[in-house]
Design a protein around this motif. Structure first.
Motif, short mmCIF file in Angstrom:
data_model
loop_
_atom_site.label_atom_id
_atom_site.label_comp_id
_atom_site.label_asym_id
_atom_site.label_seq_id
_atom_site.Cartn_x
_atom_site.Cartn_y
_atom_site.Cartn_z
N ARG A 127 0.83 -1.22 0.00
CA ARG A 127 0.00 0.00 0.00
C ARG A 127 0.86 1.26 0.00
NH1 ARG A 127 -3.00 1.46 5.46
NH2 ARG A 127 -0.89 2.20 5.92
N PHE A 130 3.02 2.33 -3.11
CA PHE A 130 2.24 3.10 -4.10
C PHE A 130 1.92 4.49 -3.55
CE2 PHE A 130 1.48 -1.12 -5.89
CZ PHE A 130 1.46 -0.87 -7.25
N ASP A 131 1.44 4.53 -2.30
CA ASP A 131 1.04 5.80 -1.67
C ASP A 131 2.13 6.87 -1.72
OD1 ASP A 131 -1.50 5.32 -0.94
OD2 ASP A 131 -1.17 5.38 1.23
N PRO A 137 -2.99 9.02 -7.48
CA PRO A 137 -3.58 7.68 -7.52
C PRO A 137 -4.95 7.64 -8.20
CG PRO A 137 -3.37 8.46 -5.24
CD PRO A 137 -2.69 9.47 -6.10
N HIS A 142 -6.83 4.20 -8.96
CA HIS A 142 -8.11 4.08 -8.26
C HIS A 142 -9.25 3.77 -9.23
CE1 HIS A 142 -6.84 6.62 -4.49
NE2 HIS A 142 -6.38 5.40 -4.47
N LEU A 162 -4.59 -4.24 -2.55
CA LEU A 162 -5.31 -3.68 -3.71
C LEU A 162 -6.81 -3.58 -3.41
CD1 LEU A 162 -3.40 -5.70 -6.44
CD2 LEU A 162 -3.44 -3.19 -6.29
N TRP A 165 -7.36 -1.12 0.26
CA TRP A 165 -6.99 0.30 0.31
C TRP A 165 -6.86 0.97 -1.04
CZ3 TRP A 165 -3.34 -2.75 3.50
CH2 TRP A 165 -3.69 -2.75 4.87
N MET A 166 -6.62 0.19 -2.12
CA MET A 166 -6.21 0.83 -3.36
C MET A 166 -7.32 0.94 -4.39
SD MET A 166 -2.35 -0.68 -3.48
CE MET A 166 -2.04 -0.03 -5.12
N LYS A 167 -8.55 0.65 -3.94
CA LYS A 167 -9.75 0.86 -4.77
C LYS A 167 -9.70 0.14 -6.11
CE LYS A 167 -10.37 5.36 -2.55
NZ LYS A 167 -10.49 6.80 -2.72
N ALA A 214 -2.76 -0.56 -11.53
CA ALA A 214 -1.67 -0.95 -10.62
C ALA A 214 -1.30 -2.39 -10.90
CB ALA A 214 -2.10 -0.80 -9.16
#
Length: 316
Positions: A127, A130-131, A137, A142, A162, A165-167, A214
């Motif tokens: 997470r 990437f953040d 994002p 997203h 994924l 948190w990463m929508k 992603a």
């Protein structure tokens, strides 16, 4: 001669330390983890160390955990699943991913007894890599499908991050081994985060699917040789060549963080995030559990510098 193994050869001396932990696994000689955590302890002025315990002997480790100066451990292959049954408490991440890479201690306020807790910080590593590296994002990943290359525990951690948190909408799984993919899907479904997981086994199938934002690559760095490996690589390339360019996290950083997959992705116009980023953020998360400090109290910049310098030295 007794058949007793001389464990003192295996166990590093900790008598000079105020507190100590272990990196417990096999093989681990190349790991950057002890250097990483030493950088943090030095930065905080703590006389602590993470010691290498290169062993497959769970009984030995369970004995060492009883030392009052033991603060916890990084648990790596082949122990990430086996350790679960020896813990008092397992975090939601540890339970859901089905693997623990971080063991830490707390005191039970009622009984005063020391408890051993386990969590999985690999998911945080994915997470945060990437953040902290992707500027936008929302346009990058997203609300788009994602892609995971590989089939082991790292792939499950990637799916979890994924999904949670990463929508990500759907998550495509690409791997040379169909059974491994099935195992990942079955596990994620059983744990409630398996919706929209799709085993992508041919280029023809890939070409019918929506572009991804992603990608997390969780396979060792080697040229594709077998027909299955070549097909998996071609599927990945079919997604990389689309008009939407996202970000790819290459989890492999040993022996070099710049892999074939990283090279292909960069050439295709994708942003490549090196696996050392995920390693750093999962390690910082571990440090929060062991030192009970927040991330802004940890020497984050220094850690990045030390790891970068170490990798530089390895490759020159």
């Amino acid at each position: 001669m007794s058949a007793e193994v001389n464990t003192s050869l295996l166990v590093p001396d900790n008598s000079h330390l105020d507190r100590h932990g272990y990196l417990f696994g096999h093989p681990i000689a190349h790991s950057l983890s002890p250097l990483f955590h030493q950088t943090i302890y030095d930065g905080l002025g703590l006389n602590w160390a993470q010691l290498l315990l290169e062993s497959t002997d769970m009984e030995l480790f369970l004995k060492l955990m009883q030392d009052p100066k033991f603060y916890g451990a990084s648990v790596t292959m082949p122990h990430k699943l086996a350790i679960l049954q020896h813990l008092d408490v397992i975090s939601p991440e540890g339970k859901t991913v089905g693997a623990v890479n971080t063991l830490y201690c707390r005191q039970d306020s009622a009984t005063g007894k020391r408890l051993f807790l386990g969590t999985n910080t690999d998911v945080i590593g994915v997470r945060d890599a990437f953040d902290f590296n992707v500027k936008d994002p929302d346009t990058c990943f997203h609300g788009r499908p994602a892609l995971v290359v590989g089939g082991g525990g790292a792939a499950r951690s990637a799916v979890y991050a994924l999904r949670k948190w990463m929508k990500a909408t759907n998550i495509y799984l690409v791997n040379r081994d169909r059974q491994e993919v099935k195992d990942v899907i079955d596990h994620c479904v059983s744990m409630g985060y398996g919706d929209g997981l799709i085993d992508v086994s041919t280029v023809e199938q890939a070409e019918q699917l929506e572009s991804v934002g992603a990608i997390v690559a969780c396979v060792p760095n080697f040229p594709a040789r077998t027909p299955e490996e070549k097909e998996a690589r071609s599927i990945l390339q079919s997604f990389l060549h689309r008009s939407h360019k996202g970000a790819l996290l290459e989890m492999c950083y040993h022996p070099s963080p710049w892999t074939e997959i990283a090279e292909i992705s960069k050439t295709s116009g994708w942003q490549v995030i090196l696996g050392t980023e995920a390693m750093i953020y999962q390690g910082l998360e571990q440090s929060k559990y062991w030192t009970e400090r927040s991330i802004d109290e940890l020497p984050v910049e220094r850690v990045h510098e030390v790891i970068a310098a170490k990798l530089n030295e390895v490759h020159h």
